[in-house]
Design a protein around this motif. Structure first.
Motif, PDB file in Angstrom:
ATOM      1  N   VAL A  24       0.835  -1.202   0.000  1.00  0.00           N
ATOM      2  CA  VAL A  24       0.000   0.000   0.000  1.00  0.00           C
ATOM      3  C   VAL A  24       0.873   1.257   0.000  1.00  0.00           C
ATOM      4  N   ILE A  25       1.912   1.270   0.826  1.00  0.00           N
ATOM      5  CA  ILE A  25       2.805   2.434   0.876  1.00  0.00           C
ATOM      6  C   ILE A  25       3.508   2.617  -0.466  1.00  0.00           C
ATOM      7  N   GLY A  26       4.002   1.521  -1.033  1.00  0.00           N
ATOM      8  CA  GLY A  26       4.672   1.603  -2.334  1.00  0.00           C
ATOM      9  C   GLY A  26       3.734   2.062  -3.431  1.00  0.00           C
ATOM     10  N   THR A  27       2.519   1.548  -3.421  1.00  0.00           N
ATOM     11  CA  THR A  27       1.541   1.956  -4.422  1.00  0.00           C
ATOM     12  C   THR A  27       1.207   3.439  -4.280  1.00  0.00           C
ATOM     13  N   ALA A  28       1.067   3.892  -3.044  1.00  0.00           N
ATOM     14  CA  ALA A  28       0.791   5.312  -2.812  1.00  0.00           C
ATOM     15  C   ALA A  28       1.956   6.172  -3.311  1.00  0.00           C
ATOM     16  N   ALA A  29       3.186   5.716  -3.074  1.00  0.00           N
ATOM     17  CA  ALA A  29       4.356   6.465  -3.553  1.00  0.00           C
ATOM     18  C   ALA A  29       4.403   6.489  -5.079  1.00  0.00           C
ATOM     19  N   ILE A  30       4.044   5.378  -5.694  1.00  0.00           N
ATOM     20  CA  ILE A  30       4.036   5.318  -7.157  1.00  0.00           C
ATOM     21  C   ILE A  30       2.962   6.245  -7.720  1.00  0.00           C
ATOM     22  N   SER A  35       1.545  11.233 -10.290  1.00  0.00           N
ATOM     23  CA  SER A  35       0.797  12.487 -10.247  1.00  0.00           C
ATOM     24  C   SER A  35       1.723  13.682 -10.443  1.00  0.00           C
ATOM     25  N   VAL A  36       2.916  13.624  -9.824  1.00  0.00           N
ATOM     26  CA  VAL A  36       3.896  14.695 -10.015  1.00  0.00           C
ATOM     27  C   VAL A  36       4.334  14.742 -11.474  1.00  0.00           C
ATOM     28  N   LEU A  37       4.501  13.585 -12.071  1.00  0.00           N
ATOM     29  CA  LEU A  37       4.885  13.515 -13.488  1.00  0.00           C
ATOM     30  C   LEU A  37       3.835  14.192 -14.366  1.00  0.00           C
ATOM     31  N   VAL A  38       2.581  13.849 -14.179  1.00  0.00           N
ATOM     32  CA  VAL A  38       1.499  14.431 -14.979  1.00  0.00           C
ATOM     33  C   VAL A  38       1.365  15.925 -14.682  1.00  0.00           C
ATOM     34  N   ALA A  39       1.413  16.282 -13.398  1.00  0.00           N
ATOM     35  CA  ALA A  39       1.272  17.690 -13.019  1.00  0.00           C
ATOM     36  C   ALA A  39       2.410  18.535 -13.586  1.00  0.00           C
ATOM     37  N   SER A  40       3.629  17.992 -13.559  1.00  0.00           N
ATOM     38  CA  SER A  40       4.755  18.768 -14.096  1.00  0.00           C
ATOM     39  C   SER A  40       4.598  18.984 -15.600  1.00  0.00           C
ATOM     40  N   ALA A  62      13.234  24.623 -27.986  1.00  0.00           N
ATOM     41  CA  ALA A  62      13.821  23.294 -27.800  1.00  0.00           C
ATOM     42  C   ALA A  62      14.184  23.045 -26.342  1.00  0.00           C
ATOM     43  N   ARG A  63      14.618  24.082 -25.614  1.00  0.00           N
ATOM     44  CA  ARG A  63      15.005  23.877 -24.212  1.00  0.00           C
ATOM     45  C   ARG A  63      13.813  23.406 -23.382  1.00  0.00           C
ATOM     46  N   TYR A  64      12.607  23.829 -23.771  1.00  0.00           N
ATOM     47  CA  TYR A  64      11.414  23.340 -23.076  1.00  0.00           C
ATOM     48  C   TYR A  64      11.296  21.831 -23.210  1.00  0.00           C
ATOM     49  N   TRP A  65      11.448  21.317 -24.409  1.00  0.00           N
ATOM     50  CA  TRP A  65      11.306  19.875 -24.642  1.00  0.00           C
ATOM     51  C   TRP A  65      12.403  19.100 -23.918  1.00  0.00           C
ATOM     52  N   TRP A  66      13.627  19.645 -23.904  1.00  0.00           N
ATOM     53  CA  TRP A  66      14.711  18.985 -23.177  1.00  0.00           C
ATOM     54  C   TRP A  66      14.421  18.951 -21.681  1.00  0.00           C
ATOM     55  N   LEU A  67      13.982  20.050 -21.127  1.00  0.00           N
ATOM     56  CA  LEU A  67      13.669  20.114 -19.706  1.00  0.00           C
ATOM     57  C   LEU A  67      12.505  19.194 -19.359  1.00  0.00           C
ATOM     58  N   LEU A  68      11.475  19.217 -20.180  1.00  0.00           N
ATOM     59  CA  LEU A  68      10.330  18.347 -19.949  1.00  0.00           C
ATOM     60  C   LEU A  68      10.737  16.872 -20.062  1.00  0.00           C
ATOM     61  N   GLY A  69      11.556  16.558 -21.041  1.00  0.00           N
ATOM     62  CA  GLY A  69      12.038  15.181 -21.194  1.00  0.00           C
ATOM     63  C   GLY A  69      12.877  14.739 -20.011  1.00  0.00           C
ATOM     64  N   LEU A  70      13.728  15.628 -19.493  1.00  0.00           N
ATOM     65  CA  LEU A  70      14.556  15.306 -18.328  1.00  0.00           C
ATOM     66  C   LEU A  70      13.694  15.040 -17.100  1.00  0.00           C
ATOM     67  N   VAL A  71      12.680  15.864 -16.900  1.00  0.00           N
ATOM     68  CA  VAL A  71      11.763  15.654 -15.772  1.00  0.00           C
ATOM     69  C   VAL A  71      11.030  14.327 -15.939  1.00  0.00           C
ATOM     70  N   ASP A  72      10.539  14.049 -17.136  1.00  0.00           N
ATOM     71  CA  ASP A  72       9.810  12.801 -17.385  1.00  0.00           C
ATOM     72  C   ASP A  72      10.690  11.577 -17.151  1.00  0.00           C
ATOM     73  N   VAL A  73      11.919  11.615 -17.648  1.00  0.00           N
ATOM     74  CA  VAL A  73      12.825  10.467 -17.484  1.00  0.00           C
ATOM     75  C   VAL A  73      13.172  10.262 -16.015  1.00  0.00           C
ATOM     76  N   SER A  74      13.443  11.338 -15.287  1.00  0.00           N
ATOM     77  CA  SER A  74      13.798  11.187 -13.873  1.00  0.00           C
ATOM     78  C   SER A  74      12.617  10.665 -13.058  1.00  0.00           C
ATOM     79  N   LEU A  75      11.420  11.144 -13.352  1.00  0.00           N
ATOM     80  CA  LEU A  75      10.262  10.643 -12.613  1.00  0.00           C
ATOM     81  C   LEU A  75       9.913   9.205 -13.012  1.00  0.00           C
ATOM     82  N   ALA A  76      10.093   8.857 -14.269  1.00  0.00           N
ATOM     83  CA  ALA A  76       9.867   7.470 -14.694  1.00  0.00           C
ATOM     84  C   ALA A  76      10.881   6.542 -14.024  1.00  0.00           C
ATOM     85  N   ALA A  77      12.124   6.993 -13.896  1.00  0.00           N
ATOM     86  CA  ALA A  77      13.141   6.191 -13.191  1.00  0.00           C
ATOM     87  C   ALA A  77      12.763   6.030 -11.723  1.00  0.00           C
ATOM     88  N   THR A  78      12.236   7.082 -11.126  1.00  0.00           N
ATOM     89  CA  THR A  78      11.794   6.998  -9.733  1.00  0.00           C
ATOM     90  C   THR A  78      10.662   5.989  -9.583  1.00  0.00           C
TER      91      THR A  78
END
Length: 179
Positions: A24-30, A35-40, A62-78
């Motif tokens: 339950v704790i892990g699912t809540a963290a996921i 949610s942070v990924l979608v909200a960002s 282009a810097r927007y797409w790079w920044l957005l991609g970096l956030v997405d990859v880091s949150l997906a890794a998390t």
């Protein structure tokens, strides 16, 4: 002086809830991380759309797409790390449960013949045991000792198999008889 019973160490009990809590704790963290990924993504997109409307920029830089991609990859890794953590915890809890069940089973398998042996020995220790009863008790004791010995051999063999310590006894074989 009074005699006290020896104090027993408290045993850890594995309840049914133990495995649900980390899941339950892990699912809540996921869910929170997703949610942070979608909200960002929403916040970044709205911000740059607002900037492009107010400043008259025709498209997103282009810097927007790079920044957005970096956030997405880091949150997906998390999220991947959290999933691996939850799965690992669940497996560990199930392994501990199996180990407790194994120890309980071994304890039962050892206690039963030992109790029978003790009863037989106590009975034979009495002075007035008829020879027929003594012979029957000795047969039962032999059977219990054989049962214990067989059980211990099986336990040792299981340990060797678990550690990949297989023993192979080589013997000459008559090929003609084998064919």
């Amino acid at each position: 002086a009074t005699l006290r019973a020896p104090r027993r160490r408290p045993r850890l009990r594995m309840s049914r809830q133990t495995i649900t809590v980390p899941i339950v704790i892990g699912t809540a963290a996921i869910v929170a991380t997703a949610s942070v990924l979608v909200a960002s993504n929403i916040v970044f997109t709205r911000h740059y759309l607002l900037v492009s409307e107010t400043e008259g920029v025709p498209g997103l830089p282009a810097r927007y797409w790079w920044l957005l991609g970096l956030v997405d990859v880091s949150l997906a890794a998390t999220i991947a790390i959290l999933v691996a953590f939850v799965v690992s915890n669940a497996r560990q809890i199930l392994l501990i449960r199996r180990q407790h069940s194994f120890v309980d089973g071994v304890t039962h398998e050892l206690k039963s013949p030992l109790a029978s042996l003790k009863l037989s020995v106590d009975t034979l220790a009495e002075a007035a045991v008829p020879p027929a009863v003594a012979a029957r008790l000795l047969d039962q004791m032999r059977a219990d000792v054989d049962r214990l010995q067989s059980f211990i051999v099986h336990l040792l063999e299981a340990g060797r198999l678990q550690n990949n310590e297989r023993t192979v006894e080589l013997q000459p074989v008559a090929l003609g008889a084998l064919v």
